[in-house]
Write a protein that holds these residues in place. Structure first.
Motif, PDB file in Angstrom:
ATOM      1  N   PHE A 146     -78.562  30.280  69.961  1.00 58.38           N
ATOM      2  CA  PHE A 146     -77.184  29.925  70.322  1.00 58.38           C
ATOM      3  C   PHE A 146     -76.894  28.497  69.856  1.00 58.38           C
ATOM      4  CE2 PHE A 146     -74.245  29.473  74.374  1.00 58.38           C
ATOM      5  CZ  PHE A 146     -73.130  29.415  73.559  1.00 58.38           C
ATOM      6  N   GLN A 147     -77.859  27.609  70.106  1.00 56.72           N
ATOM      7  CA  GLN A 147     -77.680  26.215  69.682  1.00 56.72           C
ATOM      8  C   GLN A 147     -77.524  26.133  68.164  1.00 56.72           C
ATOM      9  OE1 GLN A 147     -81.383  24.978  71.410  1.00 56.72           O
ATOM     10  NE2 GLN A 147     -80.472  24.393  73.375  1.00 56.72           N
ATOM     11  N   ILE A 148     -78.317  26.920  67.436  1.00 53.75           N
ATOM     12  CA  ILE A 148     -78.234  26.922  65.967  1.00 53.75           C
ATOM     13  C   ILE A 148     -76.866  27.446  65.511  1.00 53.75           C
ATOM     14  CG2 ILE A 148     -79.156  27.959  63.847  1.00 53.75           C
ATOM     15  CD1 ILE A 148     -81.942  27.931  65.209  1.00 53.75           C
ATOM     16  N   LEU A 149     -76.388  28.530  66.124  1.00 52.10           N
ATOM     17  CA  LEU A 149     -75.091  29.096  65.735  1.00 52.10           C
ATOM     18  C   LEU A 149     -73.962  28.092  65.943  1.00 52.10           C
ATOM     19  CD1 LEU A 149     -75.457  32.757  67.074  1.00 52.10           C
ATOM     20  CD2 LEU A 149     -75.329  32.046  64.670  1.00 52.10           C
ATOM     21  N   CYS A 150     -74.050  27.282  66.999  1.00 53.80           N
ATOM     22  CA  CYS A 150     -73.041  26.238  67.216  1.00 53.80           C
ATOM     23  C   CYS A 150     -73.199  25.134  66.168  1.00 53.80           C
ATOM     24  CB  CYS A 150     -73.159  25.646  68.621  1.00 53.80           C
ATOM     25  SG  CYS A 150     -72.625  26.770  69.928  1.00 53.80           S
ATOM     26  N   GLU A 151     -74.431  24.755  65.901  1.00 52.23           N
ATOM     27  CA  GLU A 151     -74.659  23.685  64.917  1.00 52.23           C
ATOM     28  C   GLU A 151     -74.149  24.073  63.534  1.00 52.23           C
ATOM     29  OE1 GLU A 151     -75.827  20.576  64.608  1.00 52.23           O
ATOM     30  OE2 GLU A 151     -76.132  20.199  66.735  1.00 52.23           O
ATOM     31  N   ILE A 152     -74.355  25.309  63.131  1.00 50.42           N
ATOM     32  CA  ILE A 152     -73.923  25.683  61.783  1.00 50.42           C
ATOM     33  C   ILE A 152     -72.449  26.079  61.757  1.00 50.42           C
ATOM     34  CG2 ILE A 152     -76.260  26.352  61.078  1.00 50.42           C
ATOM     35  CD1 ILE A 152     -75.564  29.194  61.179  1.00 50.42           C
ATOM     36  N   GLY A 153     -71.800  26.061  62.899  1.00 50.55           N
ATOM     37  CA  GLY A 153     -70.355  26.254  62.946  1.00 50.55           C
ATOM     38  C   GLY A 153     -69.909  27.709  63.035  1.00 50.55           C
ATOM     39  N   LEU A 154     -70.836  28.623  63.303  1.00 56.40           N
ATOM     40  CA  LEU A 154     -70.423  30.020  63.463  1.00 56.40           C
ATOM     41  C   LEU A 154     -69.868  30.277  64.856  1.00 56.40           C
ATOM     42  CD1 LEU A 154     -73.123  32.002  61.441  1.00 56.40           C
ATOM     43  CD2 LEU A 154     -70.670  31.886  61.007  1.00 56.40           C
ATOM     44  N   LEU A 155     -70.195  29.391  65.785  1.00 61.98           N
ATOM     45  CA  LEU A 155     -69.607  29.464  67.121  1.00 61.98           C
ATOM     46  C   LEU A 155     -69.069  28.080  67.476  1.00 61.98           C
ATOM     47  CD1 LEU A 155     -72.270  31.607  69.061  1.00 61.98           C
ATOM     48  CD2 LEU A 155     -70.005  32.339  68.285  1.00 61.98           C
ATOM     49  N   PRO A 156     -68.007  28.026  68.275  1.00 67.00           N
ATOM     50  CA  PRO A 156     -67.427  26.725  68.631  1.00 67.00           C
ATOM     51  C   PRO A 156     -68.262  25.998  69.688  1.00 67.00           C
ATOM     52  CG  PRO A 156     -66.226  28.506  69.700  1.00 67.00           C
ATOM     53  CD  PRO A 156     -67.248  29.160  68.806  1.00 67.00           C
ATOM     54  N   GLY A 157     -68.012  24.682  69.790  1.00 66.30           N
ATOM     55  CA  GLY A 157     -68.654  23.888  70.836  1.00 66.30           C
ATOM     56  C   GLY A 157     -70.052  23.455  70.468  1.00 66.30           C
ATOM     57  N   ALA A 158     -70.744  22.935  71.464  1.00 61.70           N
ATOM     58  CA  ALA A 158     -72.109  22.453  71.277  1.00 61.70           C
ATOM     59  C   ALA A 158     -72.836  22.569  72.605  1.00 61.70           C
ATOM     60  CB  ALA A 158     -72.102  21.004  70.811  1.00 61.70           C
ATOM     61  N   LEU A 159     -74.165  22.555  72.538  1.00 62.06           N
ATOM     62  CA  LEU A 159     -74.968  22.646  73.757  1.00 62.06           C
ATOM     63  C   LEU A 159     -75.694  21.332  73.967  1.00 62.06           C
ATOM     64  CD1 LEU A 159     -75.679  26.170  72.724  1.00 62.06           C
ATOM     65  CD2 LEU A 159     -74.958  25.675  75.078  1.00 62.06           C
ATOM     66  N   VAL A 160     -75.397  20.693  75.089  1.00 63.29           N
ATOM     67  CA  VAL A 160     -76.005  19.399  75.376  1.00 63.29           C
ATOM     68  C   VAL A 160     -76.928  19.518  76.588  1.00 63.29           C
ATOM     69  CG1 VAL A 160     -74.066  18.148  74.363  1.00 63.29           C
ATOM     70  CG2 VAL A 160     -74.056  18.621  76.819  1.00 63.29           C
ATOM     71  N   ARG A 161     -77.575  18.414  76.885  1.00 66.54           N
ATOM     72  CA  ARG A 161     -78.539  18.343  77.968  1.00 66.54           C
ATOM     73  C   ARG A 161     -77.970  18.923  79.269  1.00 66.54           C
ATOM     74  NH1 ARG A 161     -82.868  14.526  78.501  1.00 66.54           N
ATOM     75  NH2 ARG A 161     -84.360  15.787  79.626  1.00 66.54           N
ATOM     76  N   ASN A 162     -78.785  19.681  79.974  1.00 69.29           N
ATOM     77  CA  ASN A 162     -78.380  20.186  81.293  1.00 69.29           C
ATOM     78  C   ASN A 162     -77.914  19.006  82.150  1.00 69.29           C
ATOM     79  OD1 ASN A 162     -79.337  22.615  80.367  1.00 69.29           O
ATOM     80  ND2 ASN A 162     -81.159  22.654  81.679  1.00 69.29           N
ATOM     81  N   ASP A 163     -76.862  19.208  82.926  1.00 69.87           N
ATOM     82  CA  ASP A 163     -76.293  18.055  83.645  1.00 69.87           C
ATOM     83  C   ASP A 163     -77.277  17.427  84.626  1.00 69.87           C
ATOM     84  OD1 ASP A 163     -76.199  20.154  85.456  1.00 69.87           O
ATOM     85  OD2 ASP A 163     -74.129  19.764  86.114  1.00 69.87           O
ATOM     86  N   HIS A 164     -78.220  18.208  85.155  1.00 68.63           N
ATOM     87  CA  HIS A 164     -79.201  17.661  86.095  1.00 68.63           C
ATOM     88  C   HIS A 164     -80.436  17.143  85.387  1.00 68.63           C
ATOM     89  CE1 HIS A 164     -80.945  21.502  85.217  1.00 68.63           C
ATOM     90  NE2 HIS A 164     -79.844  22.091  85.662  1.00 68.63           N
ATOM     91  N   LEU A 165     -80.457  17.227  84.061  1.00 70.26           N
ATOM     92  CA  LEU A 165     -81.531  16.703  83.209  1.00 70.26           C
ATOM     93  C   LEU A 165     -82.837  17.484  83.264  1.00 70.26           C
ATOM     94  CD1 LEU A 165     -81.032  12.878  83.831  1.00 70.26           C
ATOM     95  CD2 LEU A 165     -80.423  14.126  81.773  1.00 70.26           C
ATOM     96  N   GLU A 166     -82.882  18.537  84.085  1.00 72.43           N
ATOM     97  CA  GLU A 166     -84.137  19.290  84.206  1.00 72.43           C
ATOM     98  C   GLU A 166     -84.171  20.461  83.235  1.00 72.43           C
ATOM     99  OE1 GLU A 166     -84.336  20.591  88.224  1.00 72.43           O
ATOM    100  OE2 GLU A 166     -84.424  18.555  89.026  1.00 72.43           O
ATOM    101  N   PHE A 167     -85.369  20.806  82.806  1.00 75.05           N
ATOM    102  CA  PHE A 167     -85.580  22.066  82.098  1.00 75.05           C
ATOM    103  C   PHE A 167     -85.537  23.146  83.174  1.00 75.05           C
ATOM    104  CE2 PHE A 167     -87.866  25.532  80.172  1.00 75.05           C
ATOM    105  CZ  PHE A 167     -87.585  25.429  78.817  1.00 75.05           C
TER     106      PHE A 167
END
Lengths: 82, 225
Positions: B91-112
């Motif tokens: 999913f992150q790759i699809l956003c990076e290459i522009g096939l999907l909108p938006g971006a995925l950033v760090r979880n708001d609580h910073l935890e994995f």
């Protein structure tokens, strides 16, 4: 010619920066009066280009195509002959 | 007729064999794992970008994969209408290459977060057929699953029915607490404007048999069979 670019990538102002917030929290535990922290990254690139104009164009390509994601990040760069 | 599904492997991809196994439980589908640099999608009916940590997540999750030759190949196939599914790092790759909108950033609580989540299927897409309104339970395992975009893009994906999956609580409500990462509007997965490209943070390949705790992943994988 040899060039050196120092590229700064920052989260856009409207994008929440959990890393910066965590650093701010940690700095406050040191007893400091911290208003806020934004955390980005510095990328230093050594490269070849014909002249300064070409070097700036190359850095633009680096920033736009890979180093920064325009959805969430801005970048700025200092380019100089190395 | 048997459907052929390409599973793309980047350096650091870790879920391609799980996808291969999960698809082996879906009748009428055969899979092939393709090395990203040599990936030719002609002759395939669908493509999967499995999860993992492509290129060690260096720079940003999914960022370096976008300069792989696979990016151009995926764009070409997507434009021709091929169903493409990216899970987690995919999913992150699809956003990076522009096939999907938006971006995925760090979880708001910073935890994995390694957990199970509940999602509501919001809209039809190539990978969620006839499931609208249903609830799916799937595992997640990510540190950067917080989907963000500017207001204009958020309004666009909402208005055009591109939000395919939304995190919900046990009552089926998209509460803040139901989201494992702080994603805007509890968005767990989105589709392209045409609906053939879908990305989601959860792992359908890890819930395709009861042995591992659930079967809901099959509902997505069998969509292309």
């Amino acid at each position: 010619m040899k060039f050196k670019a120092i590229i700064h990538v920052r989260p856009k102002p409207e994008i929440r920066d959990p890393q910066g917030e965590a650093v701010a929290g940690a700095l406050r535990t040191l007893g400091l009066s911290i208003e806020g922290v934004r955390a980005g990254k510095e990328i230093v690139v050594h490269f070849d280009a014909a002249d300064l104009t070409a070097a700036r164009a190359a850095v633009d390509t680096m920033g736009k195509e890979l180093l920064a994601n325009p959805v969430i990040e801005d970048y700025s760069a200092d380019v100089a002959a190395a | 007729m048997t459907k052929r599904v390409a599973l793309l492997r980047f350096p650091g991809t870790w879920s391609e064999r799980d996808f291969q196994h999960a698809f082996s439980l879906v009748p009428g589908v055969e899979t092939e794992i393709l090395w990203h640099a040599e990936a030719k999608l002609k002759g395939f009916d669908a493509a999967i970008l499995p999860g993992g940590f492509s290129y060690g997540d260096y720079l940003r999750a999914g960022a370096i994969a976008k300069i792989s030759p696979a990016a151009a190949e995926l764009k070409r196939a997507a434009a021709e209408g091929m169903p493409i599914l990216g899970s987690c790092n995919g999913f992150q790759i699809l956003c990076e290459i522009g096939l999907l909108p938006g971006a995925l950033v760090r979880n708001d609580h910073l935890e994995f977060r390694c957990d199970w989540v509940r999602m509501r299927v919001e809209h039809e897409s190539a990978w969620a057929k006839g499931l609208t309104g249903q609830f799916l339970r799937m595992p997640i395992a990510h540190g950067e699953g917080n989907w963000v975009a500017d207001e204009r893009v958020v309004a666009q994906v909402e208005n055009r029915g591109q939000v395919v999956f939304r995190y919900v609580d046990d009552a089926g409500i998209a509460t803040a607490g139901a989201s494992p990462n702080g994603a805007i509007h509890n968005i767990a997965g989105i589709a392209s404007g045409e609906g053939n490209v879908v990305g989601l943070m959860p792992h359908p390949e890890r819930c395709a048999e009861l042995l591992v705790g659930g079967l809901d992943g099959v509902s997505l994988l069998q969509a292309i069979a």
